[in-house]
Design a protein around this motif. Sequence first.
Motif, PDB file in Angstrom:
ATOM      1  N   ILE A 171       0.862  -1.167   0.000  1.00 43.29           N
ATOM      2  CA  ILE A 171       0.000   0.000   0.000  1.00 43.29           C
ATOM      3  C   ILE A 171       0.904   1.224   0.000  1.00 43.29           C
ATOM      4  O   ILE A 171       1.749   1.372   0.874  1.00 43.29           O
ATOM      5  CB  ILE A 171      -0.880   0.062   1.268  1.00 43.29           C
ATOM      6  N   SER A 172       0.754   2.085  -0.966  1.00 49.26           N
ATOM      7  CA  SER A 172       1.525   3.317  -1.010  1.00 49.26           C
ATOM      8  C   SER A 172       0.557   4.475  -0.853  1.00 49.26           C
ATOM      9  O   SER A 172      -0.361   4.644  -1.643  1.00 49.26           O
ATOM     10  CB  SER A 172       2.277   3.431  -2.333  1.00 49.26           C
ATOM     11  N   PHE A 173       0.749   5.244   0.197  1.00 47.24           N
ATOM     12  CA  PHE A 173      -0.122   6.371   0.517  1.00 47.24           C
ATOM     13  C   PHE A 173       0.775   7.593   0.652  1.00 47.24           C
ATOM     14  O   PHE A 173       1.702   7.595   1.456  1.00 47.24           O
ATOM     15  CB  PHE A 173      -0.838   6.092   1.839  1.00 47.24           C
ATOM     16  N   LYS A 174       0.524   8.625  -0.153  1.00 46.15           N
ATOM     17  CA  LYS A 174       1.354   9.836  -0.119  1.00 46.15           C
ATOM     18  C   LYS A 174       0.472  11.031   0.202  1.00 46.15           C
ATOM     19  O   LYS A 174      -0.657  11.135  -0.274  1.00 46.15           O
ATOM     20  CB  LYS A 174       2.020  10.053  -1.478  1.00 46.15           C
ATOM     21  N   ILE A 175       1.037  11.945   0.966  1.00 50.33           N
ATOM     22  CA  ILE A 175       0.305  13.157   1.315  1.00 50.33           C
ATOM     23  C   ILE A 175       1.283  14.323   1.315  1.00 50.33           C
ATOM     24  O   ILE A 175       2.427  14.188   1.742  1.00 50.33           O
ATOM     25  CB  ILE A 175      -0.415  13.001   2.673  1.00 50.33           C
ATOM     26  N   ALA A 176       0.843  15.456   0.797  1.00 51.05           N
ATOM     27  CA  ALA A 176       1.705  16.642   0.736  1.00 51.05           C
ATOM     28  C   ALA A 176       0.839  17.898   0.765  1.00 51.05           C
ATOM     29  O   ALA A 176      -0.330  17.871   0.385  1.00 51.05           O
ATOM     30  CB  ALA A 176       2.544  16.624  -0.530  1.00 51.05           C
ATOM     31  N   ARG A 177       1.432  18.988   1.189  1.00 48.49           N
ATOM     32  CA  ARG A 177       0.769  20.288   1.167  1.00 48.49           C
ATOM     33  C   ARG A 177       0.916  20.910  -0.203  1.00 48.49           C
ATOM     34  O   ARG A 177       1.961  20.815  -0.838  1.00 48.49           O
ATOM     35  CB  ARG A 177       1.399  21.242   2.183  1.00 48.49           C
ATOM     36  N   LYS A 178      -0.128  21.583  -0.639  1.00 47.02           N
ATOM     37  CA  LYS A 178      -0.073  22.401  -1.850  1.00 47.02           C
ATOM     38  C   LYS A 178      -0.798  23.688  -1.493  1.00 47.02           C
ATOM     39  O   LYS A 178      -2.025  23.724  -1.459  1.00 47.02           O
ATOM     40  CB  LYS A 178      -0.734  21.711  -3.036  1.00 47.02           C
ATOM     41  N   GLY A 179      -0.024  24.724  -1.190  1.00 46.00           N
ATOM     42  CA  GLY A 179      -0.628  25.958  -0.694  1.00 46.00           C
ATOM     43  C   GLY A 179      -1.313  25.673   0.631  1.00 46.00           C
ATOM     44  O   GLY A 179      -0.740  25.063   1.507  1.00 46.00           O
ATOM     45  N   ARG A 180      -2.570  26.075   0.742  1.00 43.18           N
ATOM     46  CA  ARG A 180      -3.330  25.780   1.964  1.00 43.18           C
ATOM     47  C   ARG A 180      -4.057  24.450   1.872  1.00 43.18           C
ATOM     48  O   ARG A 180      -4.669  23.993   2.832  1.00 43.18           O
ATOM     49  CB  ARG A 180      -4.315  26.908   2.241  1.00 43.18           C
ATOM     50  N   GLY A 181      -3.994  23.807   0.701  1.00 43.44           N
ATOM     51  CA  GLY A 181      -4.656  22.526   0.498  1.00 43.44           C
ATOM     52  C   GLY A 181      -3.722  21.357   0.744  1.00 43.44           C
ATOM     53  O   GLY A 181      -2.532  21.526   1.003  1.00 43.44           O
ATOM     54  N   ILE A 182      -4.282  20.167   0.651  1.00 43.64           N
ATOM     55  CA  ILE A 182      -3.539  18.934   0.882  1.00 43.64           C
ATOM     56  C   ILE A 182      -3.809  17.998  -0.286  1.00 43.64           C
ATOM     57  O   ILE A 182      -4.952  17.835  -0.709  1.00 43.64           O
ATOM     58  CB  ILE A 182      -3.980  18.273   2.206  1.00 43.64           C
ATOM     59  N   ILE A 183      -2.744  17.390  -0.803  1.00 49.82           N
ATOM     60  CA  ILE A 183      -2.884  16.416  -1.874  1.00 49.82           C
ATOM     61  C   ILE A 183      -2.691  15.027  -1.270  1.00 49.82           C
ATOM     62  O   ILE A 183      -1.706  14.767  -0.584  1.00 49.82           O
ATOM     63  CB  ILE A 183      -1.855  16.639  -2.995  1.00 49.82           C
ATOM     64  N   ILE A 184      -3.649  14.157  -1.527  1.00 47.98           N
ATOM     65  CA  ILE A 184      -3.571  12.758  -1.113  1.00 47.98           C
ATOM     66  C   ILE A 184      -3.406  11.948  -2.392  1.00 47.98           C
ATOM     67  O   ILE A 184      -4.165  12.124  -3.345  1.00 47.98           O
ATOM     68  CB  ILE A 184      -4.851  12.314  -0.380  1.00 47.98           C
ATOM     69  N   ALA A 185      -2.411  11.077  -2.410  1.00 50.17           N
ATOM     70  CA  ALA A 185      -2.179  10.252  -3.601  1.00 50.17           C
ATOM     71  C   ALA A 185      -1.964   8.813  -3.180  1.00 50.17           C
ATOM     72  O   ALA A 185      -1.556   8.540  -2.052  1.00 50.17           O
ATOM     73  CB  ALA A 185      -0.969  10.760  -4.378  1.00 50.17           C
TER      74      ALA A 185
END
Length: 157
Positions: free
Chosen positions: A106-120
């Motif tokens: 299972i590969s779960f990635k999370i990062a900030r983009k500005g004030r938002g959050i990207i979940i991949a």
Amino acid sequence: MKSTTIMLPGARVAQLRALAEADGTTISEVIDRLINAEIAAGRLPDRLPGFDVVPTAGRVFLSMQTFTFPAMSPAQARKIADILDEFGTDKEGGKKATFGKGDDEISFKIARKGRGIIIAGDDVQTGRTMKATVTPGMARDLARIIRTEATKAAKHR
């Protein structure tokens, strides 16, 4: 996740901006707070449309849009909830959690983009990739939902 435009009278937009400025947040975060108040009052179900979390005997399934991660143990689900909570409270940068080996990875990635959050996420078996953008409030909501369902899964082993 798909974004949309909502038409509001200028007076309502001004009121939402005033609330956001008073809190030092954004209009999206004000709306998150209003929605959470309705969930707490029982007028909305504690769900996040487009994100399904399903407990089974000792496993948790997480789906985002049309992408389903491989089954997770309750402990793995709680780890993902912890990561979501971290980023839902002003965490900068990115983080990746990988669980399992081979076909069960299972590969779960999370990062900030500005004030938002990207979940991949990546499905090792099919090679499919998914990406969704959420607000910090949505990340905290998803973390809470995952924890609740992980507890249910752990009780039904």
